[in-house]
Design a protein around this motif. Sequence first.
Motif, PDB file in Angstrom:
ATOM      1  N   GLY A 123      37.145  73.650 -60.178  1.00 28.62           N
ATOM      2  CA  GLY A 123      37.619  74.890 -59.576  1.00 28.62           C
ATOM      3  C   GLY A 123      38.060  75.901 -60.622  1.00 28.62           C
ATOM      4  O   GLY A 123      37.857  77.114 -60.465  1.00 28.62           O
ATOM      5  N   VAL A 124      38.646  75.410 -61.717  1.00 25.83           N
ATOM      6  CA  VAL A 124      39.052  76.288 -62.821  1.00 25.83           C
ATOM      7  C   VAL A 124      37.850  77.025 -63.392  1.00 25.83           C
ATOM      8  O   VAL A 124      37.887  78.233 -63.653  1.00 25.83           O
ATOM      9  CB  VAL A 124      39.755  75.476 -63.932  1.00 25.83           C
ATOM     10  CG1 VAL A 124      39.906  76.317 -65.201  1.00 25.83           C
ATOM     11  CG2 VAL A 124      41.108  74.991 -63.461  1.00 25.83           C
ATOM     12  N   GLY A 125      36.748  76.282 -63.600  1.00 28.30           N
ATOM     13  CA  GLY A 125      35.542  76.900 -64.146  1.00 28.30           C
ATOM     14  C   GLY A 125      35.032  78.028 -63.276  1.00 28.30           C
ATOM     15  O   GLY A 125      34.599  79.080 -63.788  1.00 28.30           O
ATOM     16  N   PHE A 126      35.098  77.840 -61.967  1.00 30.55           N
ATOM     17  CA  PHE A 126      34.683  78.892 -61.028  1.00 30.55           C
ATOM     18  C   PHE A 126      35.643  80.086 -61.087  1.00 30.55           C
ATOM     19  O   PHE A 126      35.225  81.237 -61.186  1.00 30.55           O
ATOM     20  CB  PHE A 126      34.644  78.347 -59.602  1.00 30.55           C
ATOM     21  CG  PHE A 126      33.347  77.684 -59.236  1.00 30.55           C
ATOM     22  CD1 PHE A 126      32.334  78.402 -58.626  1.00 30.55           C
ATOM     23  CD2 PHE A 126      33.131  76.342 -59.502  1.00 30.55           C
ATOM     24  CE1 PHE A 126      31.137  77.804 -58.282  1.00 30.55           C
ATOM     25  CE2 PHE A 126      31.940  75.723 -59.168  1.00 30.55           C
ATOM     26  CZ  PHE A 126      30.931  76.459 -58.551  1.00 30.55           C
ATOM     27  N   SER A 127      36.946  79.801 -61.011  1.00 31.08           N
ATOM     28  CA  SER A 127      37.929  80.892 -60.884  1.00 31.08           C
ATOM     29  C   SER A 127      38.006  81.761 -62.123  1.00 31.08           C
ATOM     30  O   SER A 127      38.158  82.986 -62.025  1.00 31.08           O
ATOM     31  CB  SER A 127      39.311  80.316 -60.564  1.00 31.08           C
ATOM     32  OG  SER A 127      39.827  79.575 -61.648  1.00 31.08           O
ATOM     33  N   LEU A 128      37.908  81.156 -63.307  1.00 31.57           N
ATOM     34  CA  LEU A 128      38.034  81.926 -64.537  1.00 31.57           C
ATOM     35  C   LEU A 128      36.886  82.907 -64.728  1.00 31.57           C
ATOM     36  O   LEU A 128      37.041  83.939 -65.386  1.00 31.57           O
ATOM     37  CB  LEU A 128      38.113  80.991 -65.744  1.00 31.57           C
ATOM     38  CG  LEU A 128      39.448  80.272 -65.937  1.00 31.57           C
ATOM     39  CD1 LEU A 128      39.373  79.315 -67.108  1.00 31.57           C
ATOM     40  CD2 LEU A 128      40.583  81.266 -66.138  1.00 31.57           C
ATOM     41  N   MET A 129      35.726  82.601 -64.161  1.00 27.84           N
ATOM     42  CA  MET A 129      34.600  83.523 -64.253  1.00 27.84           C
ATOM     43  C   MET A 129      34.641  84.571 -63.154  1.00 27.84           C
ATOM     44  O   MET A 129      34.530  85.778 -63.414  1.00 27.84           O
ATOM     45  CB  MET A 129      33.271  82.753 -64.181  1.00 27.84           C
ATOM     46  CG  MET A 129      32.024  83.611 -64.413  1.00 27.84           C
ATOM     47  SD  MET A 129      31.496  84.665 -63.031  1.00 27.84           S
ATOM     48  CE  MET A 129      31.042  83.441 -61.816  1.00 27.84           C
ATOM     49  N   ILE A 130      34.871  84.132 -61.921  1.00 25.37           N
ATOM     50  CA  ILE A 130      34.618  85.018 -60.790  1.00 25.37           C
ATOM     51  C   ILE A 130      35.710  86.068 -60.576  1.00 25.37           C
ATOM     52  O   ILE A 130      35.413  87.212 -60.202  1.00 25.37           O
ATOM     53  CB  ILE A 130      34.412  84.193 -59.493  1.00 25.37           C
ATOM     54  CG1 ILE A 130      33.794  85.077 -58.408  1.00 25.37           C
ATOM     55  CG2 ILE A 130      35.696  83.540 -59.022  1.00 25.37           C
ATOM     56  CD1 ILE A 130      32.474  85.710 -58.783  1.00 25.37           C
ATOM     57  N   ALA A 131      36.977  85.742 -60.807  1.00 25.37           N
ATOM     58  CA  ALA A 131      38.045  86.716 -60.552  1.00 25.37           C
ATOM     59  C   ALA A 131      37.924  87.965 -61.438  1.00 25.37           C
ATOM     60  O   ALA A 131      37.984  89.091 -60.933  1.00 25.37           O
ATOM     61  CB  ALA A 131      39.417  86.062 -60.712  1.00 25.37           C
ATOM     62  N   PRO A 132      37.735  87.821 -62.766  1.00 23.53           N
ATOM     63  CA  PRO A 132      37.566  89.030 -63.592  1.00 23.53           C
ATOM     64  C   PRO A 132      36.281  89.796 -63.270  1.00 23.53           C
ATOM     65  O   PRO A 132      36.271  91.029 -63.302  1.00 23.53           O
ATOM     66  CB  PRO A 132      37.527  88.484 -65.032  1.00 23.53           C
ATOM     67  CG  PRO A 132      38.133  87.144 -64.969  1.00 23.53           C
ATOM     68  CD  PRO A 132      37.795  86.610 -63.610  1.00 23.53           C
ATOM     69  N   VAL A 133      35.191  89.077 -62.963  1.00 18.20           N
ATOM     70  CA  VAL A 133      33.927  89.749 -62.660  1.00 18.20           C
ATOM     71  C   VAL A 133      34.059  90.575 -61.381  1.00 18.20           C
ATOM     72  O   VAL A 133      33.651  91.740 -61.322  1.00 18.20           O
ATOM     73  CB  VAL A 133      32.779  88.720 -62.529  1.00 18.20           C
ATOM     74  CG1 VAL A 133      31.548  89.348 -61.877  1.00 18.20           C
ATOM     75  CG2 VAL A 133      32.411  88.172 -63.905  1.00 18.20           C
ATOM     76  N   ILE A 419      29.054  81.442 -69.277  1.00 17.71           N
ATOM     77  CA  ILE A 419      28.921  80.739 -70.556  1.00 17.71           C
ATOM     78  C   ILE A 419      30.175  80.976 -71.402  1.00 17.71           C
ATOM     79  O   ILE A 419      30.658  80.071 -72.089  1.00 17.71           O
ATOM     80  CB  ILE A 419      27.658  81.195 -71.311  1.00 17.71           C
ATOM     81  CG1 ILE A 419      26.403  80.826 -70.513  1.00 17.71           C
ATOM     82  CG2 ILE A 419      27.596  80.552 -72.701  1.00 17.71           C
ATOM     83  CD1 ILE A 419      25.112  81.323 -71.124  1.00 17.71           C
ATOM     84  N   GLY A 420      30.716  82.199 -71.332  1.00 16.46           N
ATOM     85  CA  GLY A 420      31.970  82.475 -72.026  1.00 16.46           C
ATOM     86  C   GLY A 420      33.079  81.559 -71.537  1.00 16.46           C
ATOM     87  O   GLY A 420      33.862  81.030 -72.335  1.00 16.46           O
ATOM     88  N   VAL A 421      33.152  81.353 -70.222  1.00 13.21           N
ATOM     89  CA  VAL A 421      34.149  80.440 -69.652  1.00 13.21           C
ATOM     90  C   VAL A 421      33.931  79.021 -70.164  1.00 13.21           C
ATOM     91  O   VAL A 421      34.885  78.313 -70.493  1.00 13.21           O
ATOM     92  CB  VAL A 421      34.106  80.465 -68.113  1.00 13.21           C
ATOM     93  CG1 VAL A 421      35.008  79.377 -67.527  1.00 13.21           C
ATOM     94  CG2 VAL A 421      34.523  81.824 -67.585  1.00 13.21           C
ATOM     95  N   ALA A 422      32.660  78.601 -70.248  1.00 10.18           N
ATOM     96  CA  ALA A 422      32.359  77.254 -70.739  1.00 10.18           C
ATOM     97  C   ALA A 422      32.844  77.076 -72.175  1.00 10.18           C
ATOM     98  O   ALA A 422      33.442  76.045 -72.527  1.00 10.18           O
ATOM     99  CB  ALA A 422      30.853  76.992 -70.653  1.00 10.18           C
ATOM    100  N   ILE A 423      32.606  78.077 -73.019  1.00 13.16           N
ATOM    101  CA  ILE A 423      33.078  78.022 -74.402  1.00 13.16           C
ATOM    102  C   ILE A 423      34.606  77.991 -74.431  1.00 13.16           C
ATOM    103  O   ILE A 423      35.222  77.219 -75.174  1.00 13.16           O
ATOM    104  CB  ILE A 423      32.545  79.231 -75.200  1.00 13.16           C
ATOM    105  CG1 ILE A 423      31.024  79.143 -75.340  1.00 13.16           C
ATOM    106  CG2 ILE A 423      33.199  79.320 -76.579  1.00 13.16           C
ATOM    107  CD1 ILE A 423      30.378  80.405 -75.884  1.00 13.16           C
ATOM    108  N   ASN A 424      35.215  78.826 -73.596  1.00  8.36           N
ATOM    109  CA  ASN A 424      36.664  78.897 -73.524  1.00  8.36           C
ATOM    110  C   ASN A 424      37.271  77.560 -73.139  1.00  8.36           C
ATOM    111  O   ASN A 424      38.228  77.077 -73.753  1.00  8.36           O
ATOM    112  CB  ASN A 424      37.055  79.968 -72.495  1.00  8.36           C
ATOM    113  CG  ASN A 424      38.532  80.282 -72.498  1.00  8.36           C
ATOM    114  OD1 ASN A 424      39.328  79.501 -71.994  1.00  8.36           O
ATOM    115  ND2 ASN A 424      38.894  81.424 -73.051  1.00  8.36           N
ATOM    116  N   ARG A 425      36.703  76.940 -72.104  1.00  9.85           N
ATOM    117  CA  ARG A 425      37.234  75.656 -71.641  1.00  9.85           C
ATOM    118  C   ARG A 425      36.963  74.531 -72.641  1.00  9.85           C
ATOM    119  O   ARG A 425      37.772  73.611 -72.781  1.00  9.85           O
ATOM    120  CB  ARG A 425      36.633  75.297 -70.285  1.00  9.85           C
ATOM    121  CG  ARG A 425      37.026  76.222 -69.160  1.00  9.85           C
ATOM    122  CD  ARG A 425      38.528  76.255 -68.944  1.00  9.85           C
ATOM    123  NE  ARG A 425      39.185  77.339 -69.667  1.00  9.85           N
ATOM    124  CZ  ARG A 425      40.486  77.515 -69.746  1.00  9.85           C
ATOM    125  NH1 ARG A 425      41.305  76.650 -69.179  1.00  9.85           N
ATOM    126  NH2 ARG A 425      41.001  78.529 -70.405  1.00  9.85           N
TER     127      ARG A 425
END
Length: 497
Positions: A123-133, A419-425
């Motif tokens: 869920g973190v992976g989803f939220s970190l990308m979608i909320a800012p976008v 992909i940015g989120v993936a690198i971040n995590r």
Amino acid sequence: MGTMEIATGENEKAKLNKYALACAIVASLINTIFGYDTGVISGANIFIKEDLKLKDTQIEVLAGTLNLCALVGSALSGRTSDMIGRRYTIVVASVIFMVGAVLMGFSPNFAILMTGRCIAGVGVGFSLMIAPVYSTEISSSSHRGALSSLPELCISIGILLGYISNFAFSKLPLKLGWRMMLGIAAIPSIGLALGILWLPESPRWLAMQGRLKDAKEVLLLVSDSKEEAESRFSDIKVAAGIDEKCNEDVVTPAKTASGAGVWKELLIRPTPTVRRIILAAWGIHFFQHLTGIEAVVLYSPRIFKKAGVMDKQKLLLATIGVGVTKAIFILVATFNLDKFGRRRLMLTSVLGVTTALTVLGFSLTMVHFSTRQLYWALCLSIISTYKYVAFFSIGLSTVTWVYTAEIFPLRLRAQGASIGVAINRAMNAAISMSFISIYEALTIGGAFFMFAGFGALAALFFYFFMPETKGKALEEIEMLFTPGGSKARHGTTEEEL
């Protein structure tokens, strides 16, 4: 390229659209749940370790699992949001968080606890990308920084709530306390999953689907005037490969939002412009966690204990101070992103962080090698920790997500950001799962000296590869990364100087 978003007079401040603000706030609440999960584990792991008789290595794995599993969520989030839309992707993230929280709250053993933590991580992976976008795509250029930074503000509020939860539930019996800390996050997850259905879809995603009438209706709601809506609509049509003069309700765009072909354009045959965007966006995520934020957020009780604070309640109270500092200074950044710009705040942030880490490393080293308690070093450790969190929050914390969500072209935005989120995590997991081992090898002071060195490298990267995007329309930003396309590529504009 059509007319860019209507600008107000040079000295006239554009008004913030209240409906757009409300949409960004509701969408950003998903990150409050993530922030809560991040903050609450810092105190909960003290009680989990005692109740389940865990080793330090198991605590490291437990702390880092959330971020490691976020790699799965981030890998799926970009394509998912291109296929089903930004709004329903937030619903998916909420449901995943709810399942993870329920499992953690009722976990009878370490295996179930880890399973719940893994599910929450997706869920973190989803939220970190979608909320800012989502926040970026509904915002006008004049207020995009503020609205796009709301997800990070919500993370900091969630972290603070997690710290407060640690303190509040620590008074319960051991077996109940930490389970309440972790399981209570299921309640807001349910409410958010239902509430998000009242939000409009991103107008840019609708345009990529060819749903021009729907896109225009949303733009009329999130713009201050019909003229601004028309201007934004014109730019979005061009970005979606639709004739600027097209007035049909539904069309077949040249560039669809299904995500097909995006990986090839991002990873196999990127243009020079896309390569520069990738370097900036993914590089920011790489360097963000090299400065050690996860070590401070997840292990602040250990840092304060090493500095000389021994009482559990005092440790948790000192940790609440970290959460308060983070929330206050992210709020400061939110109000100033569109005033001072991304680049200036980021450079100020990383220089302040590097200085604070150096002082923290020095004070903890003095404590480590002293045979008696050093009150001045204890105070200096706490002050420099708070200073570090403050400087991190005004730039590295907020600008990272705003910048990544706004610099990718529309067709590449969701999957480029994922992909940015993936690198971040991945970086997050690497630090959180190895910090105890690092400070045992280098001493805790040495570990923070190491993070200070990484901070200096980050400052160089941001100075050379991060052009200013303040005040630019989303469809205009791509030119900043085009060779010869902007005089501001390696510096600020004359106005900002």
